[in-house]
Motif scaffolding. Structure first.
Motif, PDB file in Angstrom:
ATOM      1  N   GLU A  93      20.351  42.144  20.469  1.00 54.40           N
ATOM      2  CA  GLU A  93      20.228  43.694  20.112  1.00 54.40           C
ATOM      3  C   GLU A  93      20.063  44.339  18.485  1.00 54.40           C
ATOM      4  N   CYS A  94      20.882  43.794  17.538  1.00 56.02           N
ATOM      5  CA  CYS A  94      21.138  43.957  16.287  1.00 56.02           C
ATOM      6  C   CYS A  94      19.583  43.984  16.077  1.00 56.02           C
ATOM      7  N   GLY A  95      19.517  43.679  15.838  1.00 55.67           N
ATOM      8  CA  GLY A  95      18.680  42.810  15.086  1.00 55.67           C
ATOM      9  C   GLY A  95      17.680  43.634  15.073  1.00 55.67           C
ATOM     10  N   PRO A  96      17.037  43.227  16.152  1.00 55.69           N
ATOM     11  CA  PRO A  96      15.135  44.871  15.974  1.00 55.69           C
ATOM     12  C   PRO A  96      15.969  45.897  16.078  1.00 55.69           C
ATOM     13  N   ALA A  97      17.120  46.442  16.430  1.00 54.37           N
ATOM     14  CA  ALA A  97      17.189  47.973  15.707  1.00 54.37           C
ATOM     15  C   ALA A  97      17.272  48.178  14.385  1.00 54.37           C
ATOM     16  N   THR A  98      18.231  46.739  13.295  1.00 55.83           N
ATOM     17  CA  THR A  98      17.619  47.691  12.661  1.00 55.83           C
ATOM     18  C   THR A  98      16.322  46.992  11.727  1.00 55.83           C
ATOM     19  N   HIS A  99      15.601  46.213  11.860  1.00 59.66           N
ATOM     20  CA  HIS A  99      13.844  45.961  11.360  1.00 59.66           C
ATOM     21  C   HIS A  99      13.562  46.920  11.701  1.00 59.66           C
ATOM     22  N   PHE A 100      14.048  47.874  12.985  1.00 56.38           N
ATOM     23  CA  PHE A 100      12.972  49.320  13.043  1.00 56.38           C
ATOM     24  C   PHE A 100      13.846  51.151  12.532  1.00 56.38           C
ATOM     25  N   ALA A 101      14.621  50.207  12.660  1.00 51.49           N
ATOM     26  CA  ALA A 101      15.184  51.159  11.399  1.00 51.49           C
ATOM     27  C   ALA A 101      14.537  51.284  10.200  1.00 51.49           C
ATOM     28  N   VAL A 102      15.110  50.156   8.934  1.00 50.98           N
ATOM     29  CA  VAL A 102      14.398  50.112   8.077  1.00 50.98           C
ATOM     30  C   VAL A 102      12.893  50.065   7.728  1.00 50.98           C
ATOM     31  N   LYS A 103      12.333  49.989   9.072  1.00 53.87           N
ATOM     32  CA  LYS A 103      10.960  49.645   8.726  1.00 53.87           C
ATOM     33  C   LYS A 103      10.086  51.355   8.900  1.00 53.87           C
ATOM     34  N   GLN A 104      11.458  52.222   9.289  1.00 56.99           N
ATOM     35  CA  GLN A 104      11.245  53.541   9.297  1.00 56.99           C
ATOM     36  C   GLN A 104      11.898  54.596   7.865  1.00 56.99           C
ATOM     37  N   GLY A 105      12.231  53.560   7.092  1.00 55.14           N
ATOM     38  CA  GLY A 105      12.687  53.928   5.591  1.00 55.14           C
ATOM     39  C   GLY A 105      14.651  54.103   5.742  1.00 55.14           C
ATOM     40  N   PHE A 106      15.072  53.668   6.482  1.00 52.08           N
ATOM     41  CA  PHE A 106      16.349  53.715   6.234  1.00 52.08           C
ATOM     42  C   PHE A 106      16.703  52.663   5.899  1.00 52.08           C
ATOM     43  N   ASN A 107      18.211  51.903   4.928  1.00 51.49           N
ATOM     44  CA  ASN A 107      18.993  50.798   4.371  1.00 51.49           C
ATOM     45  C   ASN A 107      19.594  50.187   5.066  1.00 51.49           C
ATOM     46  N   GLU A 108      19.060  48.937   4.693  1.00 50.54           N
ATOM     47  CA  GLU A 108      19.814  47.464   6.183  1.00 50.54           C
ATOM     48  C   GLU A 108      21.079  47.653   5.444  1.00 50.54           C
ATOM     49  N   ALA A 109      21.981  48.266   4.161  1.00 53.53           N
ATOM     50  CA  ALA A 109      23.030  47.613   4.249  1.00 53.53           C
ATOM     51  C   ALA A 109      23.957  48.673   5.272  1.00 53.53           C
ATOM     52  N   TRP A 110      23.923  49.820   5.551  1.00 54.07           N
ATOM     53  CA  TRP A 110      24.435  51.010   5.981  1.00 54.07           C
ATOM     54  C   TRP A 110      24.595  50.400   7.296  1.00 54.07           C
ATOM     55  N   PHE A 111      23.567  49.610   7.939  1.00 53.27           N
ATOM     56  CA  PHE A 111      24.268  48.806   9.655  1.00 53.27           C
ATOM     57  C   PHE A 111      25.104  47.531  10.234  1.00 53.27           C
ATOM     58  N   GLN A 112      26.102  47.627  10.881  1.00 48.51           N
ATOM     59  CA  GLN A 112      26.497  46.039  10.750  1.00 48.51           C
ATOM     60  C   GLN A 112      25.905  46.064  12.789  1.00 48.51           C
TER      61      GLN A 112
END
Length: 205
Positions: A93-112
Motif C-alpha cells: 500500500e505504501c507505493g500507491p499512497a506515496t505516488h498519490f501524495a506526490v501528485k498532490q504536491g508533497f515531497n516524496e522524501a518525506w515518506f517512508q
C-alpha cells in the motif's frame, strides 16, 4: 379502589401515548442522535510537534496520507511513516499512497514505509509499534480517518511500549460530513461497519 369503567379504559392508553411521545421526541432529535453516533467515534486531538506521523492503512481515497503531508507542511513532524500491508493485486500500500501524495504536491522524501502483512488494526498495531520502537521514537502522531480513531486509539494504547507518547489526529472522511453520515450511502456504509467493529472487537472478531 373502584374506578369507573371509562376512567380505567383511559389509563390503558397511557403506555401507548408514552411510546408515541418517545418516538416523536426521537424523530424530532434524529439529526442530533444520528450525528452523535459518528462524533463518538472521532477522538481526534489537535496535532503537536512530534518525531513522525504514522499513517494507518486503509485510506484508499487518500485522506489519511494527505492529512499527514499537511502536518509536515505545518511543521509538526519531519517524517511520515506509512503502514504498508499488501492490498490490491498483491501490491504494498505504501507505493500507491506515496505516488498519490506526490501528485498532490508533497515531497516524496518525506515518506517512508512500514511493510507488514496485517489484516486487522490489531495486527497492524503490532507491526507499526515494533517499527517505531526499532527507530527509537518517543512521540508520534497517529493519523487515520475520524471514524476509525476511537477503535484505533484503544488498540494502540493497549499495545504501546512504556514511554511512547501517541497523539491521534483525524483526517476528514472522504465524500461526506461526519455528523451527516446518514445522508450519503458512503457515510452509512462506513459508520455502520465501524460500529460493527467497535462492538465485536473486544471478542476478537
Amino acid at each position: 379502589m373502584f374506578y369507573p369503567h371509562g376512567r380505567r379504559r383511559g389509563f390503558a392508553y397511557l403506555p401507548l401515548l408514552a411510546f408515541l411521545a418517545i418516538c416523536g421526541l426521537i424523530w424530532w432529535q434524529r439529526a442530533a442522535i444520528l450525528g452523535s453516533l459518528a462524533s463518538f467515534l472521532d477522538v481526534g486531538e489537535p496535532p503537536q510537534k512530534a518525531e513522525a506521523a504514522v499513517v494507518l492503512a486503509g485510506g484508499w481515497h487518500g485522506e489519511r496520507v494527505l492529512r499527514a503531508g499537511q502536518l509536515v507542511k505545518e511543521g509538526f513532524v519531519p517524517l511520515i511513516l506509512l503502514s504498508g500491508p499488501i492490498s490490491s493485486f498483491g501490491e504494498n500500500e505504501c507505493g500507491p499512497a506515496t505516488h498519490f501524495a506526490v501528485k498532490q504536491g508533497f515531497n516524496e522524501a518525506w515518506f517512508q514505509c512500514i511493510p507488514n502483512t496485517s489484516t486487522s488494526t490489531r495486527e497492524e498495531a503490532q507491526a507499526v509499534l515494533s517499527d517505531v520502537a526499532r527507530r527509537g521514537l518517543k512521540k508520534i502522531l497517529i493519523v487515520s480517518v475520524a471514524s476509525h480513531l476511537r477503535r484505533a486509539r484503544g488498540i494502540y494504547r493497549q499495545q504501546a511500549p512504556q514511554g511512547l507518547e501517541m497523539i491521534f489526529v483525524a483526517a476528514d472522511p472522504p465524500g461526506y460530513r461526519l455528523r451527516e453520515w446518514y445522508l450519503s450511502r458512503e457515510g452509512r456504509k462506513e459508520i455502520f461497519l465501524e460500529w460493527t467493529k467497535v462492538v465485536t472487537s473486544p471478542f476478537g472478531i
